[in-house]
Design an enzyme around this catalytic site. Structure first.
Site, PDB file in Angstrom:
ATOM      1  N   LYS A 169      39.454  28.648  37.052  1.00 26.92           N
ATOM      2  CA  LYS A 169      39.651  30.018  37.534  1.00 26.92           C
ATOM      3  C   LYS A 169      41.102  30.143  37.995  1.00 26.92           C
ATOM      4  O   LYS A 169      41.645  29.199  38.609  1.00 26.92           O
ATOM      5  CB  LYS A 169      38.676  30.273  38.679  1.00 26.92           C
ATOM      6  N   SER A 244      33.207  37.009  40.985  1.00 31.30           N
ATOM      7  CA  SER A 244      34.522  37.160  40.427  1.00 31.30           C
ATOM      8  C   SER A 244      34.898  36.077  39.411  1.00 31.30           C
ATOM      9  O   SER A 244      35.896  36.222  38.725  1.00 31.30           O
ATOM     10  CB  SER A 244      35.565  37.170  41.559  1.00 31.30           C
ATOM     11  N   SER A 268      30.423  34.275  43.930  1.00 29.01           N
ATOM     12  CA  SER A 268      31.222  34.404  42.707  1.00 29.01           C
ATOM     13  C   SER A 268      31.089  33.285  41.687  1.00 29.01           C
ATOM     14  O   SER A 268      31.635  33.398  40.587  1.00 29.01           O
ATOM     15  CB  SER A 268      32.693  34.561  43.059  1.00 29.01           C
TER      16      SER A 268
HETATM   17  N1  GLN Z   1      31.566  39.881  45.168  1.00 25.65           N
HETATM   18  C1  GLN Z   1      32.120  39.309  46.358  1.00 25.65           C
HETATM   19  C2  GLN Z   1      33.384  40.044  46.718  1.00 25.65           C
HETATM   20  O1  GLN Z   1      33.735  40.928  46.004  1.00 25.65           O
HETATM   21  C3  GLN Z   1      32.299  37.858  46.174  1.00 25.65           C
HETATM   22  C4  GLN Z   1      33.641  37.381  45.874  1.00 25.65           C
HETATM   23  C5  GLN Z   1      33.727  35.913  45.777  1.00 25.65           C
HETATM   24  O2  GLN Z   1      32.745  35.205  45.941  1.00 25.65           O
HETATM   25  N2  GLN Z   1      34.938  35.446  45.504  1.00 25.65           N
HETATM   26  O3  GLN Z   1      34.020  39.782  47.703  1.00 25.65           O
END
Ligand code: GLN
Length: 585
Positions: A169, A244, A268
């Site tokens: 990532k 994400s 995420s």
């Molecule tokens: N969907 C969550 C957010 O938008 C999770 C993000 C993450 O786990 N990096 O913050």
């Protein structure tokens, strides 16, 4: 007396924007007023919780309780041997798991250069329809592969991931390779050293091909918060891959690589794993170093693998886990034999393991019937593998989403405030979601609505709920997501709906507990959607990754969902055996 939430007017939006130095156009002010009103409505639900006796949650205290006494060694009984890969010799390399790929290299069936070249060719052929890869560094990957082949020729010992092509990532630092966190702000930044993750993977022999797409700064659940091409789900090109870590998931589901790394602050890794039909594992907070991860929410950030099967999750976790003095919250505890736990789950099942189902999970509004069907079938498989089901409760389950977003937006505003930019540049350089977090975070930090104080205490309640539930069972089970997936564009204008995508997965971040999503079947095609994968979510006690992996392996051994190949990975995948089709399709 009934409570009056802070009112959001155009003037509030403008004041918040000024405080966090974001320039908003007249039209953007109007939009901001609308979404801030909705989001304040979400955060207001924290006022329904009785927090009187609850002190604020402290990450440092939680970690202090997890360090092992000096000199402690893992007390693993010998695990049954792991059978060597049963892959057909003529199946293409991209049908192999990481375990199988490393084994093939060790046997000399393939060279690391052949593997890297094949992966690069496949990325070129497949990724134009998926957009999972932000950046590929063929030269560096081939040089690493050549070095590995030379080391093998000299008879040097090879690491457990020797020759396995992978990607990270793009919020994980890689030496000499641009790292942007999916943001224009960081474009052109080339780290001068690897983060812990790239370093550990290289140490294990993996060949890093490049960097994978994400929502900007890891903020999002769909991969649409990006200045680049949104990633498409290899199961259905009009559907999101989740976020994400959507690029990390789609790259594996499209079989351009057999595993990747993602980060997980509020689901995420696990949410995209579920939407793309993969295994995604978020370890205990502090089990894997955060050194070299561009932070999302530092007290909730985790790094972990996305893989095609449970054994690969154990293999990669074993390479990543362990104490790192460069991360203040890194746990000093021995790393157990994760592969042994998988072998046990496969060979011996999970007799006596108590699986807790919290009734709040089944009462979630809008839970898709196909998701529920898959979940029930997964529970039946766990029972057939010897588990006992117990009903438990997580009374503050529904509070996890507002708690997370109060904490996450406050921390985003706090950290990004330090990014120095010319006046006005913030407005253009950050995408819409980052601006939204800056505005909401500024409101939370200013103390409007007392949300921050409340959120840290409700987090304490959520931690307590999990501890109580995990006294009555060994692993908690639920679906990973409410719906099997959603279309690109469907939720971009509705942040509350987007945030609720993470309802099942955020609690494990707030409680710092290890959790994973594993393939648990398919929602059948309908007028609204094509066939889409569904995930089973499992949560264990702190440092209970081995328990989690054992349960997941027992489930996987009784199902074949993980063998299914996404249509977006087909074409050049024609000669993968017929066994690779999902059951019932
Ligand atoms: N969907 C969550 C957010 O938008 C999770 C993000 C993450 O786990 N990096 O913050």
């Amino acid at each position: 007396m009934s409570r009056r939430p802070p009112s959001i007017t155009d003037a509030t939006a403008v004041a918040l924007a000024q405080a966090c130095q974001v320039e908003l156009s007249a039209e953007a002010i109007d939009r901001a007023r609308g979404y801030l009103t909705d989001l304040v409505g979400l955060l207001e639900t924290l006022h329904e919780v009785d927090i009187d006796e609850m002190p604020a949650y402290s990450v440092a205290e939680a970690i202090a309780g997890l360090h092992a006494p000096a000199g402690a060694a893992p007390a693993d009984a010998a695990a049954p041997p792991m059978p060597d890969p049963p892959h057909a010799p003529d199946s293409p390399w991209f049908a192999w798991t990481a375990w199988e790929t490393a084994a093939a290299l060790r046997r000399g069936d393939v060279s690391a250069v052949m593997l890297a070249q094949a992966a690069l060719t496949r990325i070129a052929a497949v990724d134009e329809n998926v957009h999972a890869w932000l950046r590929v560094d063929a030269g560096a990957a081939l040089a690493t592969a050549r070095d590995l082949d030379a080391a093998r020729a000299r008879g040097e010992p090879l690491g457990p991931l020797a020759g396995v092509p992978t990607g990270l990532k793009d919020n994980l630092l890689t030496v000499g390779l641009e790292t942007t966190a999916g943001s224009r702000i960081l474009q052109g930044w080339i780290p001068t050293e690897d983060g812990a993750h790239a370093a550990r993977l290289r140490g294990a022999g993996a060949v890093i091909l490049g960097k994978l797409a994400l929502d900007e700064f890891g903020m999002g659940s769909s991969n649409e918060n990006t200045p680049f091409e949104p990633v498409r789900n290899p199961w259905a090109p009009d559907f999101v891959p989740g976020g994400s870590s959507g690029g990390s998931a789609a790259a594996v589901a499209a079989r351009t690589i057999c595993f990747s790394l993602g980060s997980d602050s509020g689901g995420s890794i696990r949410q995209p794993a579920s939407l793309c039909g993969l295994v995604g594992l978020k370890p205990t907070y502090g089990r894997v170093s955060r050194h070299g991860l561009i932070p999302v929410v530092p007290g909730l950030d985790h790094v972990g693998p996305l893989t095609r099967d449970v054994r690969d999750a154990a293999l990669v976790l074993g390479c990543l886990a362990g104490h790192d003095p460069r991360d203040l919250n890194s746990i000093r505890a021995p790393v157990p034999d994760y592969l042994g736990a998988v072998a046990r789950g496969r060979a011996e099942g999970i007799a006596g393991t108590r699986i807790g189902v919290h009734h709040e999970a089944l009462a979630v509004p809008g839970l898709d019937p196909a998701v529920l069907t898959c979940f029930m079938a997964a529970l039946a498989q766990l029972q057939a593998a010897g588990a006992q089901l117990v009903e438990v409760s997580l009374p503050h389950f529904r509070r996890a989403v507002p708690t997370y977003y109060a904490l996450a937006s406050a921390q985003a505003a706090h950290h990004l405030a330090r990014v120095a930019l010319p006046t006005g540049a913030r407005g253009q350089a950050f995408g819409e979601e980052v601006r939204r977090r800056l505005l909401l975070g500024t409101l939370v930090l200013r103390g409007d609505g007392e949300y921050l104080e409340r959120a840290t205490r409700v987090q304490g309640l959520i931690v307590r709920d999990h501890a109580a539930a995990l006294e009555r069972c060994d692993v908690l089970a639920s679906p990973t997501t409410r719906l099997p997936g959603f279309r690109l564009g469907e939720r971009v204008q509705d942040p509350v709906a987007m945030y609720l995508s993470d309802i099942f997965v955020i609690g494990a971040n707030l409680a710092g507990l290890p959790a994973m999503s594993v393939p648990a079947g398919f929602a059948p095609a309908s007028a609204e959607r094509p066939t889409l994968p569904v995930g089973l979510h499992l949560v264990a006690r702190a440092l209970g990754e081995a328990t989690l992996l054992r349960v997941a392996a027992a489930h996987e051994a009784r199902t074949r969902w993980h063998l299914a190949v996404a249509p977006g990975a087909a074409g050049s995948c024609d000669h993968v055996g017929a066994d690779d089709r999902p059951l019932g399709m």
